[in-house]
Design a protein around this motif. Structure first.
Motif, PDB file in Angstrom:
ATOM      1  N   GLN A   1       0.816  -1.217   0.000  1.00 18.74           N
ATOM      2  CA  GLN A   1       0.000   0.000   0.000  1.00 18.74           C
ATOM      3  C   GLN A   1       0.842   1.256   0.000  1.00 18.74           C
ATOM      4  OE1 GLN A   1      -2.315  -0.846   3.482  1.00 18.74           O
ATOM      5  NE2 GLN A   1      -3.805  -2.144   2.395  1.00 18.74           N
TER       6      GLN A   1
ATOM      7  N   ARG B   1      -1.719   1.777  -5.474  1.00 15.12           N
ATOM      8  CA  ARG B   1      -3.070   1.307  -5.189  1.00 15.12           C
ATOM      9  C   ARG B   1      -3.104  -0.217  -5.288  1.00 15.12           C
ATOM     10  NH1 ARG B   1      -8.448   2.607  -8.768  1.00 15.12           N
ATOM     11  NH2 ARG B   1      -9.996   1.873  -7.260  1.00 15.12           N
TER      12      ARG B   1
ATOM     13  N   SER C   1      -5.271  -3.961  -5.156  1.00 15.75           N
ATOM     14  CA  SER C   1      -6.531  -4.700  -5.291  1.00 15.75           C
ATOM     15  C   SER C   1      -6.266  -6.155  -4.937  1.00 15.75           C
ATOM     16  CB  SER C   1      -7.075  -4.603  -6.720  1.00 15.75           C
ATOM     17  OG  SER C   1      -8.197  -5.442  -6.878  1.00 15.75           O
ATOM     18  N   THR C   2      -7.150  -6.737  -4.150  1.00 20.06           N
ATOM     19  CA  THR C   2      -6.985  -8.114  -3.681  1.00 20.06           C
ATOM     20  C   THR C   2      -7.985  -9.028  -4.373  1.00 20.06           C
ATOM     21  OG1 THR C   2      -6.294  -7.309  -1.504  1.00 20.06           O
ATOM     22  CG2 THR C   2      -6.967  -9.619  -1.654  1.00 20.06           C
TER      23      THR C   2
ATOM     24  N   ASP D   1     -12.204  -7.459  -4.474  1.00 19.12           N
ATOM     25  CA  ASP D   1     -12.585  -6.355  -3.598  1.00 19.12           C
ATOM     26  C   ASP D   1     -13.164  -5.205  -4.412  1.00 19.12           C
ATOM     27  OD1 ASP D   1     -10.404  -5.255  -4.862  1.00 19.12           O
ATOM     28  OD2 ASP D   1      -9.144  -5.129  -3.081  1.00 19.12           O
ATOM     29  N   SER D   2     -13.433  -4.112  -3.762  1.00 23.94           N
ATOM     30  CA  SER D   2     -14.082  -2.980  -4.436  1.00 23.94           C
ATOM     31  C   SER D   2     -13.156  -2.269  -5.414  1.00 23.94           C
ATOM     32  CB  SER D   2     -14.581  -1.971  -3.391  1.00 23.94           C
ATOM     33  OG  SER D   2     -13.495  -1.518  -2.584  1.00 23.94           O
ATOM     34  N   ALA D   3     -11.839  -2.457  -5.305  1.00 23.69           N
ATOM     35  CA  ALA D   3     -10.897  -1.790  -6.205  1.00 23.69           C
ATOM     36  C   ALA D   3     -10.747  -2.531  -7.535  1.00 23.69           C
ATOM     37  CB  ALA D   3      -9.531  -1.664  -5.539  1.00 23.69           C
ATOM     38  N   TYR D   4     -11.258  -3.728  -7.629  1.00 28.54           N
ATOM     39  CA  TYR D   4     -11.108  -4.539  -8.848  1.00 28.54           C
ATOM     40  C   TYR D   4     -12.046  -4.037  -9.946  1.00 28.54           C
ATOM     41  CZ  TYR D   4     -11.402  -8.612 -11.941  1.00 28.54           C
ATOM     42  OH  TYR D   4     -11.384  -9.447 -13.030  1.00 28.54           O
TER      43      TYR D   4
ATOM     44  N   LEU E   1      -8.174  -2.959 -11.507  1.00 29.33           N
ATOM     45  CA  LEU E   1      -7.321  -1.770 -11.565  1.00 29.33           C
ATOM     46  C   LEU E   1      -7.136  -1.288 -12.996  1.00 29.33           C
ATOM     47  CD1 LEU E   1      -4.518  -2.738  -9.005  1.00 29.33           C
ATOM     48  CD2 LEU E   1      -6.478  -1.231  -8.639  1.00 29.33           C
TER      49      LEU E   1
ATOM     50  N   TYR F   1      -2.355 -10.082  -4.977  1.00 36.46           N
ATOM     51  CA  TYR F   1      -2.416  -8.661  -4.627  1.00 36.46           C
ATOM     52  C   TYR F   1      -1.828  -7.880  -5.792  1.00 36.46           C
ATOM     53  CZ  TYR F   1      -3.286 -10.624  -0.050  1.00 36.46           C
ATOM     54  OH  TYR F   1      -3.819 -11.337   0.993  1.00 36.46           O
TER      55      TYR F   1
ATOM     56  N   ARG G   1      -1.107  -1.112  -8.537  1.00 37.18           N
ATOM     57  CA  ARG G   1      -1.071  -0.103  -9.594  1.00 37.18           C
ATOM     58  C   ARG G   1      -0.178   1.038  -9.122  1.00 37.18           C
ATOM     59  NH1 ARG G   1      -5.944   2.410 -13.270  1.00 37.18           N
ATOM     60  NH2 ARG G   1      -4.736   4.099 -14.222  1.00 37.18           N
TER      61      ARG G   1
END
Length: 862
Positions: A95, A99, A101-102, A126-129, A131, A227, A230
């Protein structure tokens, strides 16, 4: 007497004109068209097209993989762990650099409301997927909305295959583990699918919270945590990605994660593309080599037709070198025409594939014109033409005018001057060097060159042997048979050409057929009969005995085998870091990712100890490991060497105590590495089990077992072996289809050469037919003689083609694919007989026109 060919002391302008004379005469001779050179041009065009098309397609794929590397990987960097999540320290490291994403992937059992069950490749994000890239759904909508939890059920999106298999529609309910799901959409496009490799089940995409609710995350469960990182846009260079990778390995040496960057987003895919490219390039080279025979035939036939012109040129004072230069110029011009045609068609291949199949091929093809690949294909074509044309061209250098005329009725075998022999050798050497130096695997390229040389020599020996046997055969009482045998060994006989072209074609055809049949037999017929019916994964250690008792009740006659299982990645071997080891090709896969490992007190079933000694029961000393013999040899390991494996974030070093050979084809449980039991004392792990029905299970038995286990042990993943084999069989089928399609180019080249050889002998057939008809032979008798000749040649060549093709397929199946080979004579015999029939038909088609010639016009022109 002054002439255009020799001068006592030519001036500067006259010398310049002399340089252009070969081109002027070559162009003048081509004014009458390209008759006799269509096969020549077609052969060069076919080979050049194959090489240009393969090179352009590979380059387009490489460009696509490089340009879309971030999307394929899902980030600038990806850090993968097996069986455990990243620690807080590891997450903080990631981190702090961009950024994150898992995503977690695992195999699980999905159950429908009507009691059905199937294996799925579950992926939790997760919510970041994602990237990079976009996830496309049907009906369209944001992925986050499709995965949200509502009324106690989590959202999910499913692969179309899963929807079709159970007849599901959006809104259908599924259960995985302890969690309930509503399928809200179909997964049309998954941006990072290629990086995940090929799975045995359809994709089920869920949220990370949903995965935790399933209860599948048990200690030791086979979950792969990835993991993706970005990097900040202002610092997203390849140099920065390499720096972060180095920092991760230096700051967290015990993490044991697999690190990939966008430049190697899918190493396995890139390796497969490179291997397939090499295979297709070899097919193109084979087409060129087969076509080279056609080139030699065409040049020889052309010189034969032009003997009067050559005689006139030499009578007017042209030197042998000048004659050679004229016809060499003509050959190079024709080769250039064929090469340009083939290269132009090959250049369009990536565009055609992208246009016709771009929507269904999951590969990032970016079509473009690749000048280097096209130039290489053109060079290959010109070198092939040179290699096969120099010998017949060189033979015309020293032939006196009288001999050229006499060749019409009594051609004498001649060798060209040493300078032309050397030039031929140089052209062949250049072709070999080009093929080897530019190959992905030079060892394979060298083997190919060696095999090609041996096959050419053997076919020439077969032709020589046939001619010698025919010359020494007892005099037959039948006139027809005597004529047929005489045609095989007479001066100017077509025997060498027919044997070479037909032999190569049959050998290739038999090779492809035998490989195809063996692969299908191996994966469709033999393995399911002796293989386990099921693999059971992720059996919790606490439930291992309970699960075995349950299965024994459900299938009392079946055999169940159970072993503990962990996953680990080789960090180093014999003190050498894994990334610095240079393994053999067949052992490289062991270092490419994590591997299944186990521990045992005794030698596992299906293994045989070949070196060293097994540890004593209850051994409690330093960790020991048993290594599979072939893999150890491929990694350069020996008894006493150490191997360091990262398991659950810990580096464990063990000493190789013994070596085993393993019967992998039995599909029973076995591992490359088996450790002494004390090595993993206290480590969380699961069990792996197999179930084997005596004589093979029925579809009803297997279906009932699948549903019962899924309902009673929802945490256990059940892999039906027949389904896995069908998936592998589909891949094998596509591979064989690709081999067939690519090999068709070579077979077409062989057919062209055969047809060209028969056409080249047409003038001799006309001469023979006219003389024999004048002496009283009937058309039927001549036709019978030619039929017997082609049958004898075809049968002898077919026998060689069957033997050499069978040998080649045996080597490929056993040495490269490491499978058991079974010779299947019927398909090989059918292929050989078909080729002989084609030879006879082509030969007789050309003979019919020769038999129809009127004697008078031919005799007047002799």
């Amino acid at each position: 007497m002054a002439n255009n060919f020799s001068y006592a002391s030519p001036g500067k302008e006259e010398g310049k004109r002399n340089w252009w004379l070969p081109l002027r005469f070559a162009l003048r001779e081509m004014r009458g068209g390209l008759r006799g050179f269509y096969v020549f041009i077609a052969c060069i065009a076919l080979g050049s097209m194959a090489i240009a098309g393969v090179g352009s397609l590979a380059a387009s794929l490489a460009d696509g993989l490089a340009r879309e590397g971030r999307v394929i990987l899902g980030g600038d960097l990806a850090f993968t762990l097996i069986q455990r999540e990243a620690t807080q320290q590891e997450l903080t490291f990631l981190q702090g650099r961009g950024r994150v994403s898992t995503a977690a992937t695992l195999r699980a059992m999905a159950r429908t409301e009507d009691g059905g069950a199937t294996l799925v490749e579950m992926k939790a994000v997760d919510s970041a997927y994602p990237l990079y890239g976009d996830t496309v759904l049907d009906p369209a909508g944001p992925l986050a909305d499709a995965l949200t939890e509502q009324d106690g059920a989590f959202g999910a999106v499913a692969d179309p295959v899963l929807m079709e298999r159970f007849g599901l529609k959006p809104g259908a309910h599924l259960t995985v583990g302890d969690a309930k799901f509503i399928v809200r959409a179909t997964l049309t496009s998954e941006p990072d699918k290629l990086a995940g490799g090929i799975g045995f089940g359809p994709r089920l995409l869920v949220s990370e919270a949903a995965l935790r609710a399933t209860g599948l995350l048990q200690p030791g469960s086979l979950v792969r945590w990835t993991y993706r990182l970005r990097l900040p846009d202002q610092d997203a260079s390849d140099a920065r990605a390499r720096a972060v990778t180095a920092e991760a390995r230096a700051d967290l040496p015990q993490a044991g994660w697999e690190i990939r960057s966008r430049s190697n987003a899918s190493p396995q895919l890139e390796r497969n593309v490179e291997r397939f490219t090499q295979f297709l390039t070899i097919v193109g080279l084979t087409a060129l080599l087969v076509g080279g025979v056609g080139v030699g035939n065409a040049v020889k036939s052309h010189l034969d037709r032009k003997r009067n012109s050559i005689a006139v040129l030499k009578a007017m004072g042209a030197s042998g070198r000048r004659v050679f230069a004229i016809y060499l110029t003509q050959v190079l011009m024709l080769a250039l025409i064929g090469g340009v045609i083939g290269t132009a068609i090959g250049a369009l291949l990536p565009f055609a594939i992208a246009w016709m199949f771009g929507a269904i091929i999951p590969l990032p093809i970016i079509p473009a014109l690749h000048a280097g690949e096209l130039l290489l294909a053109l060079v290959y074509g010109l070198l092939t033409a040179l290699a096969f044309a120099l010998w017949p061209l060189g033979r015309a250098h020293d032939v006196p005018v009288a001999a050229l005329f006499r060749d019409g009725v009594s051609p004498q075998p001649r060798k060209p001057r040493p300078m032309y022999v050397a030039a031929t050798v140089a052209a062949v050497a250049a072709l070999v060097a080009l093929a080897v130096l530019l190959a992905y695997d030079r060892r394979v390229a060298l083997i190919y060159v060696g095999v090609a040389a041996v096959v050419f020599v053997l076919l020439r020996l077969v032709a020589t042997l046939l001619m010698a046997l025919a010359a020494r055969a007892p005099r037959a009482r039948s006139t027809v048979l005597r004529m047929a045998v005489a045609n095989i060994h007479r001066p100017g006989a077509l025997t060498p050409t027919i044997v070479l072209s037909l032999g190569l074609g049959i050998a290739l055809l038999v090779t492809v057929i035998e490989i195809d049949a063996n692969l299908r037999r191996q994966f469709s017929n033999e393995l399911p009969a002796k293989a386990p019916a099921f693999y059971f994964l992720d059996i919790p250690s606490s439930d291992a005995e309970k699960f075995q008792d349950f299965v024994r009740v459900q299938a009392p006659t079946a055999a169940i085998d159970d072993v503990p299982m962990l996953r680990g990645r080789i960090i180093s071997a014999a003190g050498i870091p894994a990334e610095q080891i240079k393994p053999k090709e067949d052992a490289a896969w062991v270092l490419q990712s994590d591997r299944g490992i186990t521990y045992a007190n005794e030698v596992p079933a299906g293994s045989r100890l070949v070196e060293g000694h097994w540890w004593e029961p209850g051994y409690d000393g330093p960790p020991l490991v048993s290594f599979e013999k072939k893999i150890a040899d491929g990694l350069g390991l020996k008894l006493g060497d150490t191997v360091t494996v990262n398991v659950l974030g810990r580096n464990i070093t063990a000493t190789i105590a013994n070596m085993r050979t393993v019967d992998w084809q039995s599909l029973s449980i076995n591992f490359v590495m088996v450790f002494s039991p004390n090595t993993f004392r206290g480590a969380p792990h699961t069990h792996l089990a197999t179930l084997t029905y005596p004589g093979g299970g029925t579809a009803a038995q297997e279906g009932a077992m699948l549903r019962t286990v899924a309902a009673t042990f929802p945490m256990v993943t059940t892999v039906r072996v027949k389904d896995a084999l069908e998936a592998i069989g589909g891949l094998i089928g596509n591979l064989v289809l690709g081999i067939r399609g690519a090999s068709a180019i070579t077979l077409l080249a062989a057919a062209l050469v055969l047809g060209g050889a028969l056409a080249a002998g047409h003038r001799h057939r006309v001469y023979d037919a006219v003389i024999l008809k004048t002496l009283g032979a009937t058309r039927a008798r001549l036709l019978a003689a030619f039929t017997i000749e082609y049958l004898l040649l075809g049968a002898a060549t077919a026998l060689f083609g069957m033997l050499s093709g069978s040998l080649a397929s045996w080597l490929i199946v056993t040495e490269l694919m490491h499978l058991r080979f079974t010779w299947l004579p019927l398909p090989a015999l059918v292929a050989a007989v078909s080729a002989v029939v084609v030879t006879v038909v082509l030969g007789l088609l050309g003979t019919f026109s020769a038999l129809g010639q009127k004697p008078a016009p031919v005799l007047r022109n002799l």
